[in-house]
Design an enzyme around this catalytic site. Structure first.
Site, short mmCIF file in Angstrom:
data_model
loop_
_atom_site.label_atom_id
_atom_site.label_comp_id
_atom_site.label_asym_id
_atom_site.label_seq_id
_atom_site.Cartn_x
_atom_site.Cartn_y
_atom_site.Cartn_z
N CYS A 15 22.33 15.05 22.11
CA CYS A 15 22.60 13.80 22.84
C CYS A 15 21.71 13.74 24.07
O CYS A 15 20.98 14.69 24.38
CB CYS A 15 24.07 13.72 23.25
SG CYS A 15 24.58 15.06 24.34
N ASP A 523 30.63 54.70 14.45
CA ASP A 523 31.84 53.92 14.20
C ASP A 523 32.44 54.43 12.89
O ASP A 523 31.71 54.84 11.98
CB ASP A 523 31.48 52.44 14.10
CG ASP A 523 32.70 51.59 13.84
OD1 ASP A 523 33.68 51.75 14.59
OD2 ASP A 523 32.68 50.79 12.89
N ASP A 727 28.38 48.74 11.88
CA ASP A 727 28.11 47.78 10.82
C ASP A 727 27.37 46.55 11.32
O ASP A 727 27.07 45.65 10.56
CB ASP A 727 29.41 47.36 10.12
CG ASP A 727 30.41 46.74 11.07
OD1 ASP A 727 30.02 46.38 12.20
OD2 ASP A 727 31.59 46.62 10.70
#
Length: 843
Positions: A15, A523, A727
């Site tokens: 816009c 992890d 991941d």
């Protein structure tokens, strides 16, 4: 003030207020005089002071405002770039071209990659900038295939060098000389061959042929000219271009050295009296000029062949793709070149054929061998709606799929592009070599002049002869090429070898940082474990009347909430519900509780699926389910608590199998001297059970995703570089915080990874391979640099004649040219030893 104006294409504006935001950001940027943003054309016109800011900074300003700037990239070859002492001047000149965002030159591949704003610059402007830096753009190659482009470039170079070497070698054989003594006074072989023939001809003619040695020398000079003008043309042209642009490189040293020898010989041939009046012998060195050029060309020829082997990894990757595709066009099946496939095409793949591009199956079912991407040996079943990846092999049934990503946008194309990008980057260790190379040639010329003066003033008679030999030898033996090749050739081979092992290294800098890693943070879910959890137990509570709650009812409530979650544990619950044929109810007011679980309203009941830790934090009444949850956690399972209207209904135990190679990988990481830590959002008992199974002593449980980055920071504060392995989704902040982020991804989402290193395959041993290979690559670079520095530091004084007072020996310019050729070749050959690298777990 140097005024400049550029028009930037702006992306992401929806816009007029967006245009105002961009305009305000640009107007307030340093060095910007005025900025106007047109929403209708999606372009920004910026007037700025190019002494204070540049295109790259303007684009950063646009991106900081939340929008993007359209840019493009072009890669082209540059002749003789390999022999430049430093590519910094070329990059700087290109960087000053209007519209250029970044320029990166690679000496090993003799290419330059330029990022630019479309429409703001032209090919002619880039070519003019290259010429201004003293180089020449190579002849364009009509192919977008990087492997084919590199092969054609190398083939052209080898063919040209071969013919030039043959001509120079033939000339040298005719002009070859032997060393009569240590003062290097040549006896021309051609003279030995021609004199007897001329004498016989003179006798046959009855003495009427006047044999003049001076004319023989003129003939030798004429035979030397083709060698210099054609075989050695690149040296003299490069030196002249450098002189015009006030730069000096390897070509300068060769041209000045051989040019001085030729001019000395020419004066001795045409005006020998200049020497005889001074009591000096009028010796010529035509044979030395030809031999020097021939040996340097031989070195470059061998080097070009060796460099062709450094990029073998790119060719192997590109060679995986299919060459043709069966496409439905106008209702008929047509065989097309894979380059002609466009997104939206319906592609038919028969059993045994390679899948040509990425897409989604629309018809049929099959099993696809994806081992080239994932390393998974078993074919993966594919049905309607499943994605297929280009370059994988269809094994059984025939399938039809709709093409989604083709060419450079395909998974394989992105992998090849990532490897190419990494090979075009510089490691920080190269900075020293660049600084030395930048001043190397002027220093060598100064040393050569100093050697000439010293021999002329203090050397034995004929002093001018000794001084000339010393001058030529110093110029010829000095080799800045080895300094320039030390780092890029090793990175080229190292990153290529990593790609062959399913490891994508984003840059040379990431490779160097990886070699310095001293701690690895792993992890648990998806890294140590498979990331494919399954429900193993459902232990339910009893109703007030003493009847147990049915497991199917528990799954009904839990699955209804988890259908909106993307967590791996949610997927396990949904699979269990599907297996039990439980219908999913709609959920309202769904919300994720970070690190704690999810909640929502199902059939006017508030359903929560939360962690055991969170249940105890809220002091929920677990009753007999508490000990059951602890027992399951101690077995390495993850207990999930299902709560209905604040009443605990059940414990769902979810198990995520440990990867078969995880323990082996962790043991090898420890052997490398790395501190290994496991981090998990699970309870302490569950995390410790998994850690014990894979031989990890340092465990940090019950960590929220947002806390992992802070944990990495704390480890960094203890000292040493930290690598985070995850991941690449929930672990993104921690991957970014770590010195090296290592994401375990899949072939299809490879381009979305923002990590420094991406393991295409899920095998944790890839981390071991990446660290080992990075250390080996950096060790190779250090040896290359040590050799390059030592060669010049030791042999330049020898060429100047420091050994003569003690041994009576002065190095021949011909031997100097052989040593110089070997210097560059040895660096390339040493880098090629990385191709024999094998990871510790494979030996």
């Amino acid at each position: 003030m140097s005024k400049a104006r550029i028009v930037l294409p702006i992306e992401g504006m929806s816009c007029a207020s967006c245009a105002a935001t961009v305009q305000e950001a640009l107007t307030g940027a340093t060095g910007v005089a005025a900025a106007t943003v047109n929403y209708a054309t999606a372009k920004a016109a910026v007037d700025y002071d190019d002494a204070q800011t540049g295109v790259a900074e303007l684009i950063k300003t646009v991106r900081a405002a939340g929008y993007d700037c359209g840019s493009a990239s072009v890669t082209f070859g540059v002749e003789q770039l390999h022999y430049a002492p430093s590519v910094a001047p070329l990059e700087q000149v290109l960087g000053r071209v209007k519209g250029v965002v970044r320029a990166a030159a690679n000496q090993a591949t003799e290419t330059v990659t330029v990022d630019y704003v479309p429409g703001a610059t032209t090919a002619a402007a880039l070519e003019q900038a290259v010429a201004q830096a003293g180089f020449q753009v190579a002849e364009p190659i009509p192919t977008e295939d990087p492997a084919e482009r590199e092969r054609i470039m190398r083939q052209r170079e080898i063919k040209t060098l071969t013919w030039k070497f043959v001509v120079a070698m033939l000339g040298s054989m005719l002009l070859m000389a032997e060393q009569a003594d240590s003062t290097f006074r040549p006896v021309d072989l051609l003279g030995r061959l021609l004199m007897p023939l001329a004498a016989r001809l003179d006798a046959t003619l009855g003495g009427r042929l006047a044999l003049d040695p001076r004319w023989l020398k003129v003939g030798l000079a004429l035979l030397t000219l083709p060698v210099m003008v054609w075989s050695g043309r690149q040296f003299y042209r490069g030196a002249w271009t450098g002189f015009r642009h006030r730069t000096a490189d390897m070509n300068t040293l060769i041209a000045v050295g051989t040019g001085a020898a030729f001019l000395y010989s020419l004066v001795a041939t045409l005006a020998p009296g200049v020497f005889t009046r001074a009591g000096l012998p009028a010796d010529t060195y035509y044979e030395a000029v030809s031999a020097i050029i021939a040996l340097i060309l031989l070195g470059r020829l061998l080097e070009a062949r060796a460099k062709g082997r450094t990029s073998r990894a790119i060719r192997r990757l590109a060679g995986l793709r299919a060459r043709t595709a069966h496409v439905m066009r106008d209702g008929r099946e047509t065989e097309l070149a894979v380059e002609a496939v466009v997104p939206g095409d319906l592609v038919i793949v028969k059993p045994g054929e390679k899948i040509p591009v990425d897409g989604v199956v629309t018809e049929g079912a099959s099993a696809v061998d994806e081992s080239m991407l994932t390393g998974e040996p078993l074919p993966v079943p594919k049905k309607i709606g499943d994605e297929v990846v280009g370059a994988t092999v269809n094994t059984t049934g025939s399938v039809t799929f709709r093409a989604l990503r083709v060419g450079k946008d395909s998974a394989l194309g992105q992998i090849v592009q990532l490897v190419e990008d990494a090979q075009s980057t510089k490691a920080p260790i190269q900075r020293l070599a660049d600084r030395v190379a930048g001043v190397f040639v002027p220093i060598v010329i100064a040393l050569a002049i100093a050697a000439f003066v010293a021999w002329f003033d203090f050397g034995p008679e004929p002093a001018v002869l000794f001084a000339t030999i010393a001058l030529i030898t110093v110029l010829i033996i000095a080799c800045p090429c080895a300094l320039g090749l030390a780092t890029p050739t090793a990175i080229l081979v190292g990153t290529g070898k990593a790609a062959e092992s399913g490891i994508l290294v984003r840059s040379g800098e990431a490779l160097e940082r990886l070699s310095r890693v001293r701690a690895v943070l792993l992890d648990k879910t998806g890294t140590i474990t498979e990331g494919k959890p399954t429900v193993t137990h459902i232990v339910t509570a009893k109703r007030p009347d003493g009847t147990p709650i049915a497991p199917a009812e528990v799954l009904k409530w839990a699955a209804a909430v988890e259908q909106r979650s993307e967590h791996p544990l949610a997927a396990a619950i949904l699979r269990a519900a599907k297996d039990k044929q439980v219908d999913l109810l709609p959920v309202e007011k769904f919300a994720i509780m970070e690190g704690r679980g999810a909640r929502g309203t199902v059939d006017r009941r508030i359903i929560e699926v939360i962690s055991l830790r969170h249940a105890r934090e809220r002091s929920l009444e677990l009753g007999s389910l508490g000990p059951d949850a602890d027992r399951l956690a101690a077995q390495g399972r993850t207990p999930v608590i299902v709560v209905v209207n604040n009443t605990v209904y059940a414990v769902i135990a979810i198990s995520d199998p440990i990867k078969p190679t995880a323990k082996d990988a962790i043991l090898h990481l420890k052997k490398l001297g790395l501190a290994v830590t496991m981090v998990s959002g699970d309870s302490r008992k569950g995390a410790e059970a998994v850690a014990k199974e894979v031989a990890i002593e340092d465990v940090i449980p019950e960590v929220l995703p947002s806390q992992k980055a802070e944990l990495v920071k704390k480890l960094q504060q203890r000292g040493g570089h930290v690598a985070m392995v995850g991941d690449g989704i929930n672990d993104a902040p921690a991957l970014a915080q770590a010195d090296v982020g290592i994401a375990i991804g899949t072939g299809t989402d490879i381009a979305m990874e923002a990590s420094d290193v991406t393991l295409i395959r899920g095998d944790l041993r890839g981390v071991v391979t990446a660290i080992q290979l990075s250390r080996r690559t950096l060790r190779t670079i250090r040896w290359n640099l040590l050799w390059a520095f030592a060669y010049n530091v030791v042999l330049i004084p020898v060429a100047a004649g420091v050994l003569y007072p003690f041994t009576g020996w002065l190095l021949s310019p011909v031997l100097a040219s052989a040593a110089m050729a070997w210097s560059s070749l040895s660096v390339v050959l040493n880098s090629l030893t990385l191709r024999r690298f094998k990871p510790a777990w494979a030996t």
